[in-house]
Scaffold this active site. Structure first.
Site, PDB file in Angstrom:
ATOM      1  N   ASN A  12      -8.375   9.975  -2.383  1.00  0.00           N
ATOM      2  CA  ASN A  12      -8.405   9.700  -0.950  1.00  0.00           C
ATOM      3  C   ASN A  12      -8.432  11.047  -0.233  1.00  0.00           C
ATOM      4  OD1 ASN A  12      -7.849   9.042   1.696  1.00  0.00           O
ATOM      5  ND2 ASN A  12      -5.770   8.272   1.296  1.00  0.00           N
ATOM      6  N   LYS A  14      -8.689  11.592   2.847  1.00  0.00           N
ATOM      7  CA  LYS A  14      -8.079  11.512   4.192  1.00  0.00           C
ATOM      8  C   LYS A  14      -8.992  12.214   5.212  1.00  0.00           C
ATOM      9  CE  LYS A  14      -3.638  11.099   1.979  1.00  0.00           C
ATOM     10  NZ  LYS A  14      -2.180  11.277   2.030  1.00  0.00           N
ATOM     11  N   HIS A  98      -2.959   1.790   4.200  1.00  0.00           N
ATOM     12  CA  HIS A  98      -2.321   3.059   3.808  1.00  0.00           C
ATOM     13  C   HIS A  98      -1.149   3.322   4.753  1.00  0.00           C
ATOM     14  CE1 HIS A  98      -1.621   7.300   3.117  1.00  0.00           C
ATOM     15  NE2 HIS A  98      -2.267   7.155   1.961  1.00  0.00           N
ATOM     16  N   GLU A 100      -0.196   5.859   6.193  1.00  0.00           N
ATOM     17  CA  GLU A 100      -0.541   6.679   7.362  1.00  0.00           C
ATOM     18  C   GLU A 100      -1.184   5.804   8.449  1.00  0.00           C
ATOM     19  OE1 GLU A 100      -2.676   9.719   5.222  1.00  0.00           O
ATOM     20  OE2 GLU A 100      -0.776  10.405   4.364  1.00  0.00           O
ATOM     21  N   GLU A 168       2.576   3.202  -3.159  1.00  0.00           N
ATOM     22  CA  GLU A 168       2.726   4.587  -2.713  1.00  0.00           C
ATOM     23  C   GLU A 168       4.024   4.724  -1.921  1.00  0.00           C
ATOM     24  OE1 GLU A 168      -1.339   6.653  -2.477  1.00  0.00           O
ATOM     25  OE2 GLU A 168      -1.020   5.644  -0.589  1.00  0.00           O
ATOM     26  N   GLY A 174       2.232  13.465  -0.165  1.00  0.00           N
ATOM     27  CA  GLY A 174       2.025  14.812   0.373  1.00  0.00           C
ATOM     28  C   GLY A 174       3.258  15.695   0.354  1.00  0.00           C
ATOM     29  N   SER A 213       1.811  12.278  -4.483  1.00  0.00           N
ATOM     30  CA  SER A 213       1.994  13.571  -5.166  1.00  0.00           C
ATOM     31  C   SER A 213       1.606  13.541  -6.646  1.00  0.00           C
ATOM     32  CB  SER A 213       3.430  14.080  -4.985  1.00  0.00           C
ATOM     33  OG  SER A 213       3.674  14.358  -3.616  1.00  0.00           O
TER      34      SER A 213
HETATM   35  P1  PGA Z   1      -0.899  12.707  -2.007  1.00  0.00           P
HETATM   36  O1  PGA Z   1      -1.414  11.428  -1.184  1.00  0.00           O
HETATM   37  O2  PGA Z   1      -1.491  12.587  -3.400  1.00  0.00           O
HETATM   38  O3  PGA Z   1      -1.399  13.900  -1.250  1.00  0.00           O
HETATM   39  O4  PGA Z   1       0.579  12.620  -2.057  1.00  0.00           O
HETATM   40  C1  PGA Z   1      -1.526  10.173  -1.783  1.00  0.00           C
HETATM   41  C2  PGA Z   1      -2.080   9.176  -0.799  1.00  0.00           C
HETATM   42  O5  PGA Z   1      -1.704   9.210   0.381  1.00  0.00           O
HETATM   43  O6  PGA Z   1      -2.902   8.322  -1.163  1.00  0.00           O
END
Ligand code: PGA
Length: 251
Positions: A12, A14, A98, A100, A168, A174, A213
């Site tokens: 992803n 983003k 997601h 976010e 997640e 992140g 992560s």
């Molecule tokens: P990350 O994000 O691997 O940077 O932690 C995962 C995600 O949001 O899908």
């Protein structure tokens, strides 16, 4: 006996990636060649790059996905994108719900449910994300939150071919923090049980991704957990070498 589930590693990107990022995708296409039998691979770039990557990936089995879609096919929704548009640009899947999106745009599980069905209307696979916050984990209500999100976000006609679930934990996204393998196992086993109760064999065969992560250094451990059928990768998907390091967990 159910058939083994082929793992999927989905990147992803983003809100990252200009046209120059296509060179990373080209390196991924090269590096992934020869791994196709063991693990599926997908990149979800920003919408502006879907057509370019889909065009490029014709030489490869790497799938292209969107990062979100509106529930409607068309209409007066400035700045939004529909599942039909993602499909038209060359996507075969779309991430919905997601954390976010849930946090930045106030999306509820009911909204996510509508988006998942919109994805199916356009012939896309929906990758439905669920996960607890740090506070919820501290309160010991992780499995309740996961259960509620699963029930609300996954539509009744989900199947193992039209739906992927991504667990997640919000606090792991992140941050460089990851749950222990045992914590991931507990959540994934609870997700599996609830999917089997609701969807029977289809629930048994649905892919369950872990995200938050994931890096080359922890991929083998996390991907080795029972009922983890792959990864949803954010930061480490931006560099082909890192994503290939994660895909290598399946070598
Ligand atoms: P990350 O994000 O691997 O940077 O932690 C995962 C995600 O949001 O899908």
């Amino acid at each position: 006996m159910s058939t083994p589930i082929k793992p999927l590693v989905a990147g992803n990107w983003k809100m990252n990636g200009l046209a120059t990022q296509v060179t990373e995708f080209a390196a991924l296409v090269d590096g992934y060649s020869g791994m196709e039998d063991k693990v599926d691979c997908m990149i979800c770039p920003p919408a502006t790059l879907i057509a370019a990557l889909a065009n490029f990936s014709q030489e490869s089995t790497i799938e292209i996905g969107g990062q979100n879609c509106h529930a409607s096919a068309t209409g007066a929704h400035t700045g939004d994108i529909s599942a039909e548009m993602l499909s038209d640009a060359g996507a075969t899947s779309v991430i919905v719900g997601h954390s976010e999106r849930r946090a930045d745009h106030g999306e509820t599980s009911e909204d996510v449910n509508r988006c998942a069905r919109a994805a199916w209307r356009a012939g896309l696979v929906s990758i439905i994300c669920i996960g607890e916050t740090a506070e919820q984990r501290k309160q010991g209500i992780t499995l309740d939150i996961i259960g509620e999100q699963l029930l609300g976000s996954v539509p009744d006609d989900a199947t193992s071919s039209n739906c992927v679930i991504a667990y997640e934990p919000v606090w792991a996204i992140g941050t460089g923090l990851t749950p222990t393998a045992q914590d991931v196992a507990d959540v994934h086993s609870s997700i599996r049980q609830s999917l089997v109760r609701r969807f029977g064999d289809e629930g048994q065969q649905m892919r369950l991704l872990y995200g938050g992560s994931v890096k080359p250094a922890n991929a083998a451990e996390l991907m080795g957990v029972i009922d983890v059928d792959g990864a949803l990768v954010g930061g480490a998907s931006l560099k082909a070498a890192d994503l290939l390091g994660i895909l290598n967990a399946y070598e």
